[in-house]
Scaffold this motif. Structure first.
Motif, PDB file in Angstrom:
ATOM      1  N   GLU A 124      -8.741  -4.757  -4.766  1.00  0.00           N
ATOM      2  CA  GLU A 124      -7.554  -5.331  -4.132  1.00  0.00           C
ATOM      3  C   GLU A 124      -7.295  -6.762  -4.615  1.00  0.00           C
ATOM      4  OE1 GLU A 124     -10.717  -4.912  -0.778  1.00  0.00           O
ATOM      5  OE2 GLU A 124     -10.177  -3.915  -2.666  1.00  0.00           O
ATOM      6  N   ASP A 127      -5.739  -6.482  -8.019  1.00  0.00           N
ATOM      7  CA  ASP A 127      -4.342  -6.078  -7.896  1.00  0.00           C
ATOM      8  C   ASP A 127      -3.457  -7.267  -7.535  1.00  0.00           C
ATOM      9  OD1 ASP A 127      -2.254  -3.983  -7.752  1.00  0.00           O
ATOM     10  OD2 ASP A 127      -2.236  -4.500  -5.630  1.00  0.00           O
ATOM     11  N   ASP A 128      -3.903  -8.069  -6.563  1.00  0.00           N
ATOM     12  CA  ASP A 128      -3.138  -9.260  -6.168  1.00  0.00           C
ATOM     13  C   ASP A 128      -2.993 -10.228  -7.339  1.00  0.00           C
ATOM     14  OD1 ASP A 128      -2.673  -8.472  -3.539  1.00  0.00           O
ATOM     15  OD2 ASP A 128      -4.475  -9.453  -2.762  1.00  0.00           O
TER      16      ASP A 128
END
Length: 226
Positions: A124, A127-128
């Protein structure tokens, strides 16, 4: 006399450099100012380059026209500074000052991560970071005796690497050795380390102290971008 002992060389080769996949080039910018440790810095990168055929280095005079042109290419605004590149590709991983003491391990780990174009960040977080398209500079003020500082430095560098992996290259992660850069540290009233300053599009947005875990550090970065 060498800076790295034979025992340490063996550990570096076996535990770190054996994991390198792609060539890494250390580009070291040396200037007239803040240069009390420049000889040690040049010797350090020279000794490290002898430990792997995948590691090379270049010493650049920051004060020459040619040096300034190369510094601009790698977004280096002062010296001494070392940028860890994947064979010349800017990954946003920089050390302002000598990566000595506790920072030496961070330096070695960064070399491996840049070589492998990968970090151990959570999916995550990756992804950010892949979505960030604004100019971000993360300054991490450290001292060589600070045991927690490498954690903050590594986090900033991992953020830069993952953003570069996504083809953006907009995040700069900067270790700043506060003792070598006292006026820079004074600018941000550095009283304790690690101290982190997050700039967005050239403007100071958030400042905090401490080696934050990944999720909290990412929250600070995203808050700075809001």
């Amino acid at each position: 006399m060498g800076l790295i002992g034979d025992g340490d060389k063996k550990v570096i080769k076996e535990e770190f450099f054996s994991k390198m996949a792609n060539p890494v080039k250390l580009i070291v910018f040396i200037g007239k100012e803040h240069c009390q440790y420049c000889d040690q810095l040049k010797q350090l990168v020279s000794e490290l380059s002898e430990l792997s055929d995948k590691l090379d280095y270049e010493i650049v005079d920051f004060d020459t026209d040619e040096g300034k042109e190369l510094a601009a290419k790698y977004r280096i605004d002062r010296a001494p500074a070392t940028t860890v590149t994947q064979d010349g590709r800017d990954m946003g991983v920089r050390f302002f000052g000598l990566p000595a003491g506790h920072e030496f391990s961070a330096f070695l780990e960064d070399i491996v991560d840049v070589s492998n174009t990968n970090t151990d960040l959570m999916p995550e977080s990756k992804d950010d970071l892949s979505k960030i398209e604004r100019d971000v500079r993360i300054l991490v003020f450290v001292t060589p005796t600070c045991p927690y500082c490498p954690l903050a430095v590594r986090m900033a560098h991992k953020f830069a690497i993952e953003n570069a992996n996504a083809g953006k290259g907009r995040i700069l992660g900067d270790m700043v050795e506060a003792i070598e850069y006292p006026e820079w540290a004074d600018q941000y009233s550095v009283m304790a380390v690690p101290k982190i300053v997050i700039q967005v599009d050239g403007e100071d947005k958030i400042q905090f102290e401490g080696a934050y875990p990944e999720k909290m550090f990412m929250e600070k970065l995203l808050a700075a971008l809001e």
